[in-house]
Scaffold this active site. Structure first.
Site, PDB file in Angstrom:
ATOM      1  N   GLY A 165       0.781  -1.235   0.000  1.00 27.67           N
ATOM      2  CA  GLY A 165       0.000   0.000   0.000  1.00 27.67           C
ATOM      3  C   GLY A 165       0.811   1.283   0.000  1.00 27.67           C
ATOM      4  NE  ARG A 292       6.781 -11.061   0.764  1.00 32.53           N
ATOM      5  CZ  ARG A 292       5.465 -11.098   0.917  1.00 32.53           C
ATOM      6  NH1 ARG A 292       4.875 -12.218   1.317  1.00 32.53           N
ATOM      7  NH2 ARG A 292       4.718 -10.045   0.670  1.00 32.53           N
ATOM      8  CB  VAL A 295       0.932 -13.248   6.113  1.00 33.21           C
ATOM      9  CG1 VAL A 295       0.123 -13.366   7.405  1.00 33.21           C
ATOM     10  CG2 VAL A 295       2.015 -12.189   6.259  1.00 33.21           C
TER      11      VAL A 295
END
Length: 462
Positions: A165, A292, A295
């Site tokens: 963001g 990667r 979360v």
């Protein structure tokens, strides 16, 4: 296989990675800042080494100190987790130069996909559908106006080097373009040291659908069940689930074909996630790629039975993927909510302090809590506010949501404010329960009615 791996992170993700390394018989090395000396990831690691002061720039983002820690401990590989240095191509290159294996894609791939404008162009060349927008970088307001006239309003200004963001602005009318462009470009320069911008057409009534992919060094590809991450606040995900209710088996196969084409085009290695916008006709448009682990990876693990960190380590060690695409089966439904140390009733202001008591309901089938919290721990003001991930798995979406509601109810954290009651209100929302939401629903639909929810939260605290 590696004998010793350094985990270049902290908190719940470090704990999660360390546990898998130990289950694989690999010595796990933790790093920590001076204020994290007593953190759980330090306590459970086989070895731990301090890399600097409390500020991330002095410790977890200090590339020389982290690499020195790996060299001093004799680590053969570094797992970066997510955040911090996980998508820093310079760091990945430095790791390789000292003879240590980077558990992730090659530095040039991180660099290519980390620059959102370059990534768009690379996907366009690979015949992957992309969101309509600029080709290449936008350097100034005049160039932005030209693109805006071609694609129309509303549009989205985005930092080419960005994520999460920062350096992002929605522009609804030409009159606000100049001011918002300057603001976004300045923020991009401060946040990433890179002022390059690009523009995308704002697609309305869309969902954020992403697919986890793993590719080994010999080009074998696994596309895992998609995740719906459409519930977002300020471009940050709040709830994630897999599979997405809006994605049919036919759509899933189409998405897997697109993802396979994309990773083969850039000769990708290890795991990553390709994020898409899905329009109301069910079509997918490439948005970006995260190079990667993410979360929200636990929901994928819950519905596949895979350990993605184990796969990451095996691929980095040169092993072929241990299974094929046809071996992947979707088992039920999984939902994750992020528990944060924040005050929802005060515009989600951060909360820090000592944990006087914590209870996380880890028992029962289909329940998973990823956290580094313990009674006596301290939530530091220097790092991300997420303190736990609450994950529920069951046969159906409705059952998983009911289970997650129970998990949220049973969670107790005393000493800091948390987002628990906000999560409960969101879970009880009729549109969330019935899968009637898009990427703007939380901000435009749920939060405008937030006054009554805030009153309820304050009353419950009293």
């Amino acid at each position: 296989m590696f004998k010793k791996v350094l985990v270049a992170n902290r908190g719940e993700v470090a704990v999660r990675i360390i546990r898998t390394l130990q289950e694989m018989g690999i010595t796990a090395v933790a790093i920590y800042s001076t204020v994290d000396r007593d953190s759980l990831h330090v306590q459970i690691a086989d070895e731990a080494i301090c890399v600097g002061g409390p500020k991330p720039t002095d410790s977890y983002l200090n590339m020389k100190n982290v690499i020195s820690a790996a060299v001093l401990t004799g680590s053969e590989a570094i797992h970066p987790g997510y955040g911090f240095l996980s998508e820093n191509s310079l760091f990945a290159e430095m790791v390789g130069e000292v003879g240590i294996k980077w558990i992730g894609p090659r530095p040039e791939t991180i660099d290519l996909m980390g620059n959102k404008a370059n990534a768009r162009e690379e996907m366009r060349k690979a015949k992957v559908p992309v969101i309509p927008g600029s080709e290449g970088f936008i350097h100034n307001v005049d160039e932005a106006k030209v693109v805006a006239q071609e694609i129309g309003y509303p549009l989205l200004l985005k930092a080419a080097a960005g994520g999460g963001g920062k350096g992002m602005r929605f522009v609804y009318h030409e009159e606000e373009l100049a001011e918002k462009f300057d603001s976004a470009q300045s923020e991009a320069q401060v946040s990433y040291g890179d002022e390059h911008m690009y523009i995308e057409k704002v697609m309305t009534h869309v969902r954020h659908i992403e697919m986890q992919v793993v590719r080994d060094q010999n080009g074998h590809v696994l596309c895992l069940p998609e995740r719906n991450c459409s519930l977002q606040r300020r471009n940050q995900k709040v709830m994630e689930e897999s599979p997405a209710a809006s994605v049919t088996p036919t759509m899933r196969a189409e998405l897997a074909d697109i993802v396979t084409k994309a990773v083969n085009a850039i000769d990708y290695e290890n795991t990553g996630t390709i994020e898409f916008l899905q329009d109301h006709d069910g079509k997918f448009y490439f948005m970006e790629m995260n190079t990667r682990i993410q979360v929200e990876h636990p929901v994928t693990e819950m519905v596949t039975g895979l350990d993605l960190v184990r796969l990451q380590v095996q691929v980095a060690a040169g092993m072929d993927l241990p299974l094929q695409q046809e071996d992947i089966q979707i088992k039920g439904h999984a939902v994750e909510m992020r528990l944060t140390a924040e005050k929802p009733e005060q515009d989600f202001a951060p909360s820090a302090g000592k944990i006087e008591f914590v209870f996380l309901p880890t028992g029962g089938p289909g329940v998973r809590i990823d956290s580094a919290l313990y009674t006596g721990d301290t939530i530091q003001p220097f790092y991300d506010s997420m303190i736990a991930k609450l994950i529920a798995h069951d046969n159906t979406r409705a059952e998983a949501l009911t289970k997650l509601e129970r998990i949220v109810d049973e969670t107790v954290v005393v000493g800091v404010s948390t987002s628990r009651k906000f999560q409960k209100a969101l879970l009880l929302d009729e549109n969330v329960q019935n899968d009637r939401f898009d990427t703007k629903y939380l901000e435009d639909g749920f939060l405008p009615n937030w006054e009554k929810h805030k009153a309820e939260l304050v009353a419950q605290d009293d």
